[in-house]
Design a protein around this motif. Structure first.
Motif, PDB file in Angstrom:
ATOM      1  N   ALA A  64     -11.882   8.840  13.812  1.00  0.00           N
ATOM      2  CA  ALA A  64     -11.034   7.669  14.072  1.00  0.00           C
ATOM      3  C   ALA A  64      -9.562   8.055  14.092  1.00  0.00           C
ATOM      4  N   LYS A  65      -9.163   8.954  13.182  1.00  0.00           N
ATOM      5  CA  LYS A  65      -7.775   9.407  13.172  1.00  0.00           C
ATOM      6  C   LYS A  65      -7.425  10.190  14.430  1.00  0.00           C
ATOM      7  N   ALA A  66      -8.408  10.927  14.964  1.00  0.00           N
ATOM      8  CA  ALA A  66      -8.171  11.715  16.179  1.00  0.00           C
ATOM      9  C   ALA A  66      -8.270  10.876  17.446  1.00  0.00           C
ATOM     10  N   GLY A  67      -8.637   9.608  17.325  1.00  0.00           N
ATOM     11  CA  GLY A  67      -8.731   8.735  18.488  1.00  0.00           C
ATOM     12  C   GLY A  67     -10.089   8.743  19.161  1.00  0.00           C
ATOM     13  N   ILE A  68     -11.095   9.343  18.511  1.00  0.00           N
ATOM     14  CA  ILE A  68     -12.439   9.424  19.084  1.00  0.00           C
ATOM     15  C   ILE A  68     -13.280   8.272  18.538  1.00  0.00           C
ATOM     16  N   LYS A  69     -14.029   7.630  19.407  1.00  0.00           N
ATOM     17  CA  LYS A  69     -14.878   6.513  19.013  1.00  0.00           C
ATOM     18  C   LYS A  69     -16.323   6.999  18.847  1.00  0.00           C
ATOM     19  N   ILE A  70     -16.864   6.784  17.645  1.00  0.00           N
ATOM     20  CA  ILE A  70     -18.250   7.164  17.344  1.00  0.00           C
ATOM     21  C   ILE A  70     -18.977   5.946  16.807  1.00  0.00           C
ATOM     22  N   SER A  71     -20.126   5.658  17.384  1.00  0.00           N
ATOM     23  CA  SER A  71     -20.966   4.566  16.903  1.00  0.00           C
ATOM     24  C   SER A  71     -22.414   5.029  16.872  1.00  0.00           C
ATOM     25  N   VAL A  72     -23.186   4.465  15.957  1.00  0.00           N
ATOM     26  CA  VAL A  72     -24.602   4.798  15.831  1.00  0.00           C
ATOM     27  C   VAL A  72     -25.383   3.490  15.757  1.00  0.00           C
ATOM     28  N   GLY A  73     -26.334   3.333  16.635  1.00  0.00           N
ATOM     29  CA  GLY A  73     -27.139   2.113  16.656  1.00  0.00           C
ATOM     30  C   GLY A  73     -27.477   1.707  18.073  1.00  0.00           C
ATOM     31  N   ALA A  74     -26.737   0.726  18.598  1.00  0.00           N
ATOM     32  CA  ALA A  74     -27.018   0.209  19.938  1.00  0.00           C
ATOM     33  C   ALA A  74     -26.643   1.219  21.013  1.00  0.00           C
ATOM     34  N   ALA A  75     -27.312   1.127  22.151  1.00  0.00           N
ATOM     35  CA  ALA A  75     -27.054   2.037  23.265  1.00  0.00           C
ATOM     36  C   ALA A  75     -25.756   1.667  23.970  1.00  0.00           C
ATOM     37  N   ASP A  76     -25.141   2.677  24.586  1.00  0.00           N
ATOM     38  CA  ASP A  76     -23.953   2.480  25.405  1.00  0.00           C
ATOM     39  C   ASP A  76     -24.377   2.069  26.816  1.00  0.00           C
ATOM     40  N   ALA A  77     -23.411   1.588  27.605  1.00  0.00           N
ATOM     41  CA  ALA A  77     -23.721   1.183  28.983  1.00  0.00           C
ATOM     42  C   ALA A  77     -24.201   2.366  29.821  1.00  0.00           C
ATOM     43  N   THR A  78     -23.772   3.577  29.456  1.00  0.00           N
ATOM     44  CA  THR A  78     -24.166   4.776  30.208  1.00  0.00           C
ATOM     45  C   THR A  78     -25.468   5.381  29.708  1.00  0.00           C
ATOM     46  N   THR A  79     -25.961   4.939  28.571  1.00  0.00           N
ATOM     47  CA  THR A  79     -27.184   5.520  28.001  1.00  0.00           C
ATOM     48  C   THR A  79     -28.387   5.202  28.888  1.00  0.00           C
ATOM     49  N   GLY A  80     -29.117   6.223  29.233  1.00  0.00           N
ATOM     50  CA  GLY A  80     -30.337   6.056  30.013  1.00  0.00           C
ATOM     51  C   GLY A  80     -30.171   6.190  31.507  1.00  0.00           C
ATOM     52  N   LYS A  81     -28.927   6.198  32.012  1.00  0.00           N
ATOM     53  CA  LYS A  81     -28.741   6.275  33.460  1.00  0.00           C
ATOM     54  C   LYS A  81     -29.145   7.630  34.016  1.00  0.00           C
ATOM     55  N   GLN A  82     -28.791   8.696  33.326  1.00  0.00           N
ATOM     56  CA  GLN A  82     -29.147  10.029  33.818  1.00  0.00           C
ATOM     57  C   GLN A  82     -30.621  10.349  33.589  1.00  0.00           C
ATOM     58  N   SER A  83     -31.149   9.978  32.424  1.00  0.00           N
ATOM     59  CA  SER A  83     -32.552  10.292  32.149  1.00  0.00           C
ATOM     60  C   SER A  83     -33.487   9.518  33.072  1.00  0.00           C
ATOM     61  N   ALA A  84     -33.058   8.354  33.559  1.00  0.00           N
ATOM     62  CA  ALA A  84     -33.908   7.563  34.455  1.00  0.00           C
ATOM     63  C   ALA A  84     -34.108   8.249  35.804  1.00  0.00           C
ATOM     64  N   ASP A 112     -32.032   4.777  16.910  1.00  0.00           N
ATOM     65  CA  ASP A 112     -30.570   4.829  16.795  1.00  0.00           C
ATOM     66  C   ASP A 112     -30.003   5.755  17.865  1.00  0.00           C
ATOM     67  N   VAL A 113     -28.971   5.286  18.553  1.00  0.00           N
ATOM     68  CA  VAL A 113     -28.300   6.089  19.583  1.00  0.00           C
ATOM     69  C   VAL A 113     -26.905   6.450  19.071  1.00  0.00           C
ATOM     70  N   VAL A 114     -26.610   7.749  19.063  1.00  0.00           N
ATOM     71  CA  VAL A 114     -25.273   8.217  18.697  1.00  0.00           C
ATOM     72  C   VAL A 114     -24.414   8.223  19.958  1.00  0.00           C
ATOM     73  N   VAL A 115     -23.343   7.450  19.954  1.00  0.00           N
ATOM     74  CA  VAL A 115     -22.448   7.349  21.104  1.00  0.00           C
ATOM     75  C   VAL A 115     -21.089   7.911  20.705  1.00  0.00           C
ATOM     76  N   VAL A 116     -20.655   8.955  21.401  1.00  0.00           N
ATOM     77  CA  VAL A 116     -19.342   9.569  21.178  1.00  0.00           C
ATOM     78  C   VAL A 116     -18.529   9.373  22.454  1.00  0.00           C
ATOM     79  N   ARG A 117     -17.396   8.721  22.327  1.00  0.00           N
ATOM     80  CA  ARG A 117     -16.550   8.450  23.494  1.00  0.00           C
ATOM     81  C   ARG A 117     -15.128   8.911  23.208  1.00  0.00           C
ATOM     82  N   VAL A 118     -14.608   9.737  24.123  1.00  0.00           N
ATOM     83  CA  VAL A 118     -13.224  10.209  24.036  1.00  0.00           C
ATOM     84  C   VAL A 118     -12.404   9.430  25.054  1.00  0.00           C
TER      85      VAL A 118
END
Length: 512
Positions: A180-200, A216-222
């Motif tokens: 959070a201090k570095a400005g990176i967003k990390i969440s664990v739980g719900a899927a992101d809008a991009t989750t599953g698009k490539q694997s499909a 649980d989906v780990v979402v890391v967004r810079v």
């Protein structure tokens, strides 16, 4: 006339008496029939009541028995019912092993999974990797409240640590504050809008099973323009099954590096000792225009584990993606790495070092698709097989399509067999359709060179020392790319322990 009239009246009277007797008989017969019907109805009712009572008693006994056996029996029955909807038994059991529904369970990818088949050696993609032990195993889902110690995988300079145990977040061992201090967003739980698009569109049967069961989906967004030099550390731990069963976990990761962003991610894969478990992970990465990402993977499962991993990457214009993988553990470990270029002037660096010991099969299947001009790629694959029952597998496919002019693509696979009967199956594949390119690929499979051994021994060193120096130097090119001296030292220790387990002398040449 009088006599005739009398006879007529007598006939009418007789006929009336006969009809009366007939009516009385019919009424008596009807009454008897009604009494018989009532008796039958009462008997049927009593029989129904008795049957219902017996059924109720049986159901009560069944409920008491099910309660005594616990929720596990009911879950197993539900799982069997759900698994019956799949054409393939293994796919159905794997997709329904977890009790919690997957976050992507209703996608088209999972719907198509119902007609998918288990991987076998008859399929070209799995020709040299045998999953029969997995496909015939008894599969169980993650244990509720499972815990595993991840302290041995610590990375000193990490800005954030995410620990997953059987695919579920372990909050007590995780720390997101630095991110959070570095400005990176990390969440664990719900899927992101991009989750599953490539694997499909570019996934496989293992990726689809993950989509059906990942909780649980780990979402890391810079965010755009954010540059983070310290790595994000993601640790994926697994616990073993009980009573001969194989525990299944489905960790899911989504990483998005927006325009001009920079990110370093270190992933560790480990588990509980030599127990039997199957860790089936998927990671989807999107590197946007002008962004850069460094990715390190250290796979150190116990030798009773099965590890399958699907990594899907897209690179936009002027982006760079570098991945370096060290794979040492697992009975069977397979990594499907699929990278697709979405714009010109992309740079891709791939490094892999596999060390296959006794009864191990370590497999890397990589696919790099170049569709735009002035792209570059450099892949180095190295594999050591240190036991006669060990096997290394490499299938590297680089496609340089018609529009990918002025592309520079390099691919090299070097394989070292330390003992007789050790096996490696290597298939470097460079497909070039463009005509203005600079592309090379090569492959070597050998034991240690006698000339190299003689050169080192001529400096006064013993044959054992010379051999250990050459073995240690074989993987240095990939190990030296890992971020941080502490991580390189830890990987060196892992490699040394694995070689010593297979009675191969090993001496580290020093940190590069």
């Amino acid at each position: 006339v009088a006599k005739a009239s009398r006879r007529r009246r007598e006939g009418v009277a007789k006929a009336s008496r006969r009809r009366g007797r007939g009516f009385r008989g019919a009424r008596e017969r009807n009454a008897r029939a009604r009494r018989a019907m009532a008796t039958t109805t009462r008997a049927i009712a009593r029989a129904n009541v008795a049957r219902c009572a017996r059924t109720s008693r049986r159901e009560a006994r069944a409920r008491r028995s099910a309660t005594a056996r616990g929720v596990r029996c009911a879950a197993a029955a539900t799982e069997a019912t759900e698994a019956a909807a799949y054409d393939d038994g293994f796919v159905g059991r794997a997709a329904t092993a977890t009790t919690r529904p997957g976050t992507l369970a209703k996608t088209d990818e999972v719907v198509a999974l119902r007609s998918a088949r288990a991987p076998t050696n008859r399929a070209e993609e799995y020709r040299f990797t045998d999953f029969s032990a997995l496909t015939t195993a008894t599969l169980v889902g993650p244990k509720e409240g499972a815990s595993a110690d991840a302290s041995a995988t610590r990375v000193e300079d990490a800005c954030a640590t995410v620990v997953l145990v059987d695919g579920v977040l372990d909050a007590t061992q995780s720390d997101f504050e630095g991110a959070a201090k570095a400005g990176i967003k990390i969440s664990v739980g719900a899927a992101d809008a991009t989750t599953g698009k490539q694997s499909a569109t570019r996934g496989n049967v293992f990726a689809a099973i993950n989509s059906a069961s990942a909780a649980d989906v780990v979402v890391v967004r810079v965010p755009k323009g954010v540059k983070c030099a310290s790595p994000v550390h993601i640790v994926t731990m697994s616990t073993g099954g009980e009573n001969g069963a194989t525990r299944v976990s489905a960790p899911r990761i989504t990483i998005v590096v927006e325009e001009e962003g920079e990110l370093c991610v270190v992933e560790d894969f480990a588990g509980e000792g030599e127990t039997e478990y199957w860790q089936n992970g998927v990671c989807e990465i999107a590197v946007e225009k002008g962004a850069s990402m460094k990715h390190a993977l250290i796979q150190n499962h116990g030798r009773g584990a099965t590890h399958t991993r699907t990594t899907l990457v897209t690179q936009a214009e002027d982006s760079k993606y570098e991945v370096n993988e060290i794979s040492v553990g697992g009975k069977t470990a397979r990594h499907d790495l699929n990278i697709k270029q979405l714009g010109p002037r992309t740079e891709t660096v791939l490094g892999c070092f596999n060390l296959a010991g006794s009864n191990q099969t370590l497999d890397l299947h990589s696919k790099l698709q170049l569709d735009h001009e002035e792209g570059s790629s450099n892949q180095v694959h190295k594999c050591i097989v240190s036991a006669a029952s060990g096997k290394g597998v490499f299938d590297g496919n680089v496609q340089v399509n018609r529009m990918a002019q002025r592309t520079d693509a390099q691919q090299l696979s070097r394989n070292l067999l330390l003992v007789p009967k050790a096996t490696v199956n290597v298939k470097p594949n460079l497909q070039i359709i463009a005509d203005d390119v600079k592309c090379t690929h090569g492959c070597t499979v050998s034991d240690l060179e006698e000339e190299e051994l003689f050169y080192i021994r001529s400096r006064g060193l013993s044959a054992e020392t010379a051999r250990s120096l050459l073995v240690s130097g074989f993987g240095v090119e990939v190990i030296s790319r890992l971020p941080g001296k502490d991580l390189r030292d830890r990987v060196n220790s892992i490699v040394r322990t694995s070689l010593e387990r297979d009675r191969v002398a090993f001496e580290w040449t020093g940190d590069a």
